[in-house]
Design an enzyme around this catalytic site. Sequence first.
Site, PDB file in Angstrom:
ATOM      1  N   LYS A   1      46.269 -40.358 -10.648  1.00 54.92           N
ATOM      2  CA  LYS A   1      46.234 -40.478  -9.187  1.00 54.92           C
ATOM      3  C   LYS A   1      45.167 -41.481  -8.770  1.00 54.92           C
ATOM      4  CE  LYS A   1      46.173 -37.741  -4.920  1.00 54.92           C
ATOM      5  NZ  LYS A   1      47.390 -38.415  -4.421  1.00 54.92           N
TER       6      LYS A   1
ATOM      7  N   HIS B   1      43.972 -33.122  -9.245  1.00 59.27           N
ATOM      8  CA  HIS B   1      45.212 -33.847  -9.530  1.00 59.27           C
ATOM      9  C   HIS B   1      45.144 -34.489 -10.914  1.00 59.27           C
ATOM     10  CE1 HIS B   1      45.911 -33.517  -5.164  1.00 59.27           C
ATOM     11  NE2 HIS B   1      47.182 -33.735  -5.453  1.00 59.27           N
TER      12      HIS B   1
END
Length: 259
Positions: free
Chosen positions: A153, A149
């Site tokens: 995040k 990600h």
Amino acid sequence: MGVNIVVLGAKGRMGNMLVNMTLADEELNLVGACERKGNTDGMVYEDCEISDCLEDLLPKVPGAVIIDFTSPESSVAMAETAAKFGNPAVIGTTGLDKDQQAALAESAKKTPLFWAPNMSVGVNMLLKFMPQLVQALGGAYDMEIVETHHRMKKDSPSGTALKLAQCLAEARGWEYDDVKKHCRDGIIGERPKNEIGVQTLRGGDVVGEHTMYFFGPGERIEVTHRAHSRETFAAGALRAAKWLSGQKAGRLYSMADVF
């Protein structure tokens, strides 16, 4: 008439996308947009209530479906407020622990609530069909997951990775907490047979990528899902909102119920 929608965190990346997609959907009406205190400047939408307090907003939009992609703590508090006023709510927040999930389930007894760590159709189809692959391959195949990600995040592993890993464990008849391995370092010895590794990569602006590995004798199977845009998550949330508007309170719904 259409389904009335309230977007929480309306100026965030996901919130802004939800606002725009709601406005573009003839089956939906944006009736409320909520942001944290001091952050509502510039929020002007036709026939839409703007607020920095959900408790003040909800009495003005009875029955509207709240959509929330904020934080675990905020989502739990939102669910309690939604239950107080009887508004349904769709929650896409990740990183909720067991106590927070239990709190959502408690609020769901009073108002329709939906929670899914990943709203994409593709991921939820994997959750439906992966157990068949696990059972067909049998115990000779070691199972691992790698998730990637963007650098912003905050939770790790991702909620989607955890959901996929729990799905694989259940298909083997294992308790996930007994077999999970989220980090390896140093002299760790041979890999136990009853283990599912979930490893995390973070960097750049990657929306979300999950690969499940099945390492068997003489071969390897890889199943990958890549999200190209946050739009896929927003579309799933709006689909869930339309569905949830016709449901009753009683339990915490998931994407499996929508399908």
